[in-house]
Design an enzyme around this catalytic site. Structure first.
Site, PDB file in Angstrom:
ATOM      1  CB  SER A 144       8.086 -42.896 -32.482  1.00 40.55           C
ATOM      2  OG  SER A 144       8.425 -41.756 -31.758  1.00 40.55           O
TER       3      SER A 144
ATOM      4  NE  ARG B 154       9.433 -32.097 -38.507  1.00 35.52           N
ATOM      5  CZ  ARG B 154       8.972 -33.329 -38.431  1.00 35.52           C
ATOM      6  NH1 ARG B 154       8.468 -33.791 -37.292  1.00 35.52           N
ATOM      7  NH2 ARG B 154       9.011 -34.129 -39.467  1.00 35.52           N
TER       8      ARG B 154
ATOM      9  CG  ASP C  70      15.734 -44.483 -30.742  1.00 37.64           C
ATOM     10  OD1 ASP C  70      15.834 -43.337 -30.299  1.00 37.64           O
ATOM     11  OD2 ASP C  70      14.648 -45.075 -30.880  1.00 37.64           O
TER      12      ASP C  70
ATOM     13  CG  HIS D 294      13.208 -42.042 -32.498  1.00 40.17           C
ATOM     14  ND1 HIS D 294      12.858 -43.089 -31.690  1.00 40.17           N
ATOM     15  CD2 HIS D 294      12.063 -41.356 -32.746  1.00 40.17           C
ATOM     16  CE1 HIS D 294      11.562 -43.035 -31.444  1.00 40.17           C
ATOM     17  NE2 HIS D 294      11.057 -41.999 -32.083  1.00 40.17           N
ATOM     18  CG  ASP D 295      12.766 -40.125 -37.848  1.00 38.19           C
ATOM     19  OD1 ASP D 295      11.892 -40.444 -37.023  1.00 38.19           O
ATOM     20  OD2 ASP D 295      12.758 -39.056 -38.472  1.00 38.19           O
TER      21      ASP D 295
END
Lengths: 387, 387
Positions: free
Chosen positions: B160, B229, B326, B359-360
């Site tokens: 990232s 967040r 992602d 993405h994670d």
């Protein structure tokens, strides 16, 4: 009936329209609670025929309103939200159809919502307004339909949360709906869609001015609502449309601000969208309508968990439309819907439109979309035309 | 050198580690401003070899920290953020490599950031902290490298925004970097990525407790930071992973709350993530790091607009890794990066991992990912091993 014509997207305006109001003394909601009086703001275009059945019933999306086409006055600069679609000779031809669009119950554009006066207290409802379902919204529309003396709807049409109401119309009042066009819709929100709505709600509720929904006499939760709108706005676009529309272009052509001002055009665009939105929308209405949409689950509510069983209770002909770049109500959800409709033995046409503009594509002038809807409506009308 | 082994994802822990600190008297930033003193928190695993070149330099993502693996104490329940990857016999084998991970400049996990004391005023910097670039963050890491007496880095690795720092390392200090592994990275943020960051920043700045960044002696903008967040968290997942993880499952198995409490599991999950985050992260750091990431444009900064020209200045061997699901730094961006690297005549391996976790995905234990990195590092080390 009338013949199918290639309509002109830039065609004649629907002209000057007036916002009208219908008042029902009381509406019994799905939770059993009686709400009243209930006012529903609406607008009509075209003329109701003698059989009272040439009706196109339009359901607006989350933050939309009854002003679907035309202008409120000669000076008015901006027409209704679906002006390219609704008007004489357009996709939904007001020379042929009687078009009705009402503001959903729970909203803030003339219909009763959390910002309306609670007759029991003389103050705005705020969070004392009952948590509605999409079914309640459709029930209020049905009361309006009865009031207008409409006997049949040629087609219920709507996009996004409006498309979910289209489905609910078919389930709740199958005998009234000849055809239905759910656009960029879904039978239920995905976890992703719920997640975005929830964060938007949290943004509103995090604003101290929100004050547990009691803000009508003081400062409004404008900052929170603006953030909520910005979140929503991103989900209505697509990676590709944002790249085409903004890319990494800067506000100031020359350099970064090196502070926390808007550097990129996409940033100032979002800030502008947020700011503009708070001038026209009520934060509590945003909470109520998103919650109703999140709760909605067609299969659960009408088919004991089976979407196929639910659709089997409907009688409409369907035209389901989705957009390739829609990642909020992705096209695979429309495919699933179509599959279930077919399993239920229903007559369905499905069109996945190649579009880069994401979920909001149905709001953008498109000859493809207009012709498709026009052709479908022509076929439906022909079927019911006197021999 | 040592031989390539199939490592065990659940392998031996990197053991007890200590957070260390390096202080530089001053760091001249890209904007010409001198910042000092600068403290960089870091952690190391394994042993530096005699040639001082068996180094794996790890760059963490947006809200990460230097605690990459192992435990701070015997009682510690949670290991570092990449514990499955870093340790004896693991993907990044601490029996072979000297692993360094530092907290980025501008963050709040031990390194100097907007919450640090400004020596000129004796109070926290707040918005008087200079707006950093990713280059500044890498420059601070380079100062740490010099301090540790490291002569060469076998590989810089990161995901990232950490992956963007990996690229910046290759450009800024080509003579130090033998190989680089940018994971789920991009050479520049898309309009969509900027949009999400901007809305998250707006959520923070909308919180009255933010007080233009001056909140260190009062109430913190916890609600705004939590919303920021939550927005971020959604973008780290994917439609599919959220469907698998949450679907429409309810908190209470039986019914909706019919108020604005968390009904769906995905809602309470997001609320929990937001709440947990504010306990460990500083709102201003969130602003500074996201802004630095948004500004970053590798081609613009190093190749006069050409990514190919920029990469031509680097000398590293690359392993570029992306994940199919992602949508924040989509895999097409990694493909473009790889294409540019190849045009620049660089040695590149590219792997697009089929993963549903968005993405994670790089943070989740994966034998595929670990083996791939392990094998690549083995090849690179072998190339430089004494004959």
């Amino acid at each position: 009936m009338s013949e199918y014509i290639e309509h002109d997207v830039q065609g004649v305006s629907a002209g000057i329209v007036e916002k009208q109001y219908f008042e029902a003394e009381e509406l019994v909601l799905d939770n059993g609670q009686a709400l009243g009086p209930v006012i529903i703001a609406y607008e009509t275009h075209g003329r109701l025929n003698a059989d009272r059945d040439n009706v196109i019933w339009i359901c607006h999306a989350l933050t939309g309103d009854s002003h679907v086409a035309g202008y409120y006055s000669e000076e008015d600069e901006k027409p209704g939200w679906w002006d390219f679609m609704v008007g004489p000779g357009k996709g939904i031809d007001t020379d042929r159809y009687f078009v009705v669009c009402s503001n959903v119950l729970g909203s803030c554009q003339g219909s009763t919502g959390p910002g309306s006066i609670n007759p029991e207290t003389g103050n705005p409802y705020g969070l004392n307004f009952p948590v509605l379902t999409l079914g309640d919204m459709v029930k209020a529309q049905k009361a309006l339909l009865d009031h207008l003396g409409i006997r049949k709807i040629t087609a219920v049409v709507g996009g996004s949360v409006g498309g979910m109401q289209v489905l609910e119309w078919c389930l709740r009042y199958p005998e009234f709906v000849r055809a239905a066009i759910p656009i960029a819709a879904t039978t239920r929100h995905s976890a992703l869609a719920i997640a975005f709505n929830e964060v938007a709600r949290q943004a509103i509720m995090a604003d101290p001015n929100w004050n547990h929904g009691d803000y009508y006499f003081g400062n409004k939760p404008d900052l929170g609502l603006a953030v909520a709108r910005m979140i929503g706005h991103i989900t209505y676009l697509s990676d590709e449309s944002m790249r085409l529309k903004f890319g990494r272009r800067l506000q100031d052509k020359f350099d970064f601000s090196y502070n926390f001002e808007a550097d990129f055009q996409v940033e100032s665009y979002l800030r502008y969208q947020g700011k503009k939105f708070v001038e026209r929308f009520d934060a509590n209405s945003f909470l109520y309508i998103t919650k109703a949409a999140d709760y909605y689950d067609l299969g659960q509510e009408h088919g004991r968990g089976s979407v196929v069983d639910a659709f089997a209770k409907t009688r409409a002909r369907y035209l389901v439309i989705s957009f390739t770049s829609d990642w909020l109500y992705p096209t695979y959800q429309s495919r699933e819907m179509v599959k279930a409709m077919k399993k239920s033995g229903l007559e369905v046409s499905f069109c996945e439109i190649e579009a880069s503009w994401g979920h909001d594509a149905f709001l953008l002038p498109s000859t493809t979309l207009s012709n498709m809807i026009n052709g479908f409506l022509y076929n439906v009308s022909s079927q019911y035309a006197p021999q």
